[in-house]
Design an enzyme around this catalytic site. Structure first.
Site, mmCIF file in Angstrom:
data_model
loop_
_atom_site.group_PDB
_atom_site.id
_atom_site.type_symbol
_atom_site.label_atom_id
_atom_site.label_comp_id
_atom_site.label_asym_id
_atom_site.label_seq_id
_atom_site.Cartn_x
_atom_site.Cartn_y
_atom_site.Cartn_z
ATOM 1 N N LEU A 167 0.988 -1.051 0.009
ATOM 2 C CA LEU A 167 0.061 -0.088 -0.095
ATOM 3 C C LEU A 167 0.916 1.275 0.100
ATOM 4 O O LEU A 167 2.054 1.224 0.614
ATOM 5 C CB LEU A 167 -0.850 0.042 1.498
ATOM 6 C CG LEU A 167 -1.744 -1.158 1.340
ATOM 7 C CD1 LEU A 167 -2.501 -0.990 2.835
ATOM 8 C CD2 LEU A 167 -2.849 -1.159 0.069
ATOM 9 N N ASP A 168 0.286 2.467 -0.580
ATOM 10 C CA ASP A 168 1.223 3.673 -0.629
ATOM 11 C C ASP A 168 1.324 4.076 0.903
ATOM 12 O O ASP A 168 0.589 3.502 1.831
ATOM 13 C CB ASP A 168 0.486 4.702 -1.358
ATOM 14 C CG ASP A 168 0.152 4.388 -2.713
ATOM 15 O OD1 ASP A 168 1.128 3.601 -3.262
ATOM 16 O OD2 ASP A 168 -0.788 4.931 -3.189
ATOM 17 N N LYS A 169 2.400 4.713 1.210
ATOM 18 C CA LYS A 169 2.752 5.239 2.457
ATOM 19 C C LYS A 169 1.343 5.843 3.255
ATOM 20 O O LYS A 169 1.335 5.440 4.351
ATOM 21 C CB LYS A 169 3.957 6.305 2.338
ATOM 22 C CG LYS A 169 4.366 6.969 3.705
ATOM 23 C CD LYS A 169 5.351 7.978 3.333
ATOM 24 C CE LYS A 169 5.520 8.559 4.837
ATOM 25 N NZ LYS A 169 6.732 9.701 4.866
ATOM 26 N N ARG A 272 -6.074 6.054 -6.865
ATOM 27 C CA ARG A 272 -5.824 7.362 -6.947
ATOM 28 C C ARG A 272 -5.905 8.101 -8.420
ATOM 29 O O ARG A 272 -6.334 9.151 -8.629
ATOM 30 C CB ARG A 272 -4.676 7.720 -6.168
ATOM 31 C CG ARG A 272 -4.555 7.451 -4.914
ATOM 32 C CD ARG A 272 -2.833 7.401 -4.337
ATOM 33 N NE ARG A 272 -2.327 8.761 -4.387
ATOM 34 C CZ ARG A 272 -1.089 8.928 -4.111
ATOM 35 N NH1 ARG A 272 -0.273 7.694 -3.755
ATOM 36 N NH2 ARG A 272 -0.645 10.080 -3.892
#
Length: 343
Positions: A167-169, A272
């Site tokens: 997952l993205d930060k 996103r």
């Protein structure tokens, strides 16, 4: 420490852009940091010292050697040397190699992990926003991988410490890790077969249709390599997101919608990019959103709420659901949207 020193079955299954891809393997494979002594020959006379040294120790990059020169770790006849100095051909050069941050990226680190489920095959984690999953440029320590190696030392023998997706930060939510090579390989194959169920909640600006499917291939942004973008280039990879609008509200006197997204593929930044492509960027989105709206939330409003897969050991279907983190729940409250109940 050597992690994944040679390709194996799980490693070979990874695609460059498979499921929020893990790019590169930064494990240090047997670099020797003992001092190196060089006796220069007359052939070096008149040449720049850094070029002479670089030719004699090709195992190290010129940029790293330059850092050692600047840090006083290269000495000529006992005295600190500069890379731009001229060699005379009769000197003794001593190099004291220094580890770069990436060389110790796979060190175990004690950290609190929000473990939702663990058995002898897998670990399911509820990743908090702000935690980087895998070491990379600018984040060589303090990552989920470092925490996993401390929690489960056996993962040192599994590629990427068992991580199969990320997952993205600043995205929170569920991730699965394989504790053995066999389990990791099975999970990777499930991801490739698109049988892993991943459901996200996102708060977006505007009011999208009640439901729909975004089938738009993605690749690196042509002008900004940090970003991803919808692309028709031959190198673009398939990307499919199914979405459903769950509720609407108002934030800063602007309409917002709570959207449930289900991933069929897992490209980097997929939700996103896809929602922005439709014209409904995520609230708090700094990379793909409108800059004058970024201050509405301190991160992109995206949470991996549900994860479903077949257990790699038993083959039984498993599913986990976690509630929204406090900051996301408060954001929904400010927008007048109740947190949806898991079905």
């Amino acid at each position: 420490m050597i992690l994944n020193s040679a390709p194996d079955s799980a490693e070979l299954l990874f695609e460059p852009d498979l499921d929020d891809e893990i790019e590169g393997d930064f494990a240090n494979e047997g670099v020797d940091y003992s001092p190196i002594t060089l006796e220069l020959s007359p052939d070096a006379c008149g040449k720049r010292l850094d070029k002479v040294v670089a030719a004699l120790v090709p195992q190290f990059s010129r940029s790293r050697l330059q850092q050692w020169f600047e840090g006083g770790h290269v000495r000529v006849d006992g005295k600190p040397a500069r890379g731009k100095d001229t060699a005379y051909g009769d000197e003794t050069v001593v190099i004291e190699p220094q580890p770069a941050p990436e060389d110790t990226a796979y060190a175990p680190e004690n950290m609190l992990l929000a473990i939702v489920h663990e058995d002898d095959q897998i670990i399911v984690i509820n990743k908090p926003a702000g935690l980087v999953v895998h070491p990379g440029a600018g984040n060589w320590s303090g990552t989920l991988l470092n925490g996993l190696l401390h929690h489960c030392p056996q993962l040192v023998s599994v590629p990427r410490a068992g991580i199969v997706h990320r997952l993205d930060k600043d995205t929170s939510g569920l991730m699965v890790v394989g504790k053995t090579l066999a389990a990791q390989t099975d999970l990777v194959r499930q991801l490739q077969a698109r049988s892993v169920k991943r459901e996200y909640l996102a708060l977006v600006w505007g009011t999208p249709h009640l439901s729909g499917t975004i089938d738009a291939a993605m690749g690196r942004h042509p002008k900004d390599r940090v970003k991803m973008a919808v692309s028709t280039h031959m190198s673009a990879k398939p990307a499919i997101t199914h979405y459903e609008r769950l509720a609407t509200g108002t934030l800063d006197r602007r309409p917002v919608s709570l959207v449930q997204c289900r991933l069929e593929t897992g490209r980097t930044h997929q939700i996103r990019v896809h929602m922005q492509h439709l014209g409904y960027s995520l609230v708090g989105e700094a990379m793909y959103g409108k800059q004058h709206l970024v201050s509405a939330f301190h991160r992109q409003a995206l949470h991996a709420r549900r994860l479903g897969l077949d257990h790699p050991g038993t083959g039984e279907p498993c599913e986990w659901v976690v509630p929204l983190p406090a900051d996301f729940a408060e954001l929904l409250g400010a927008a007048g949207i109740p947190e949806p109940q898991a079905q």
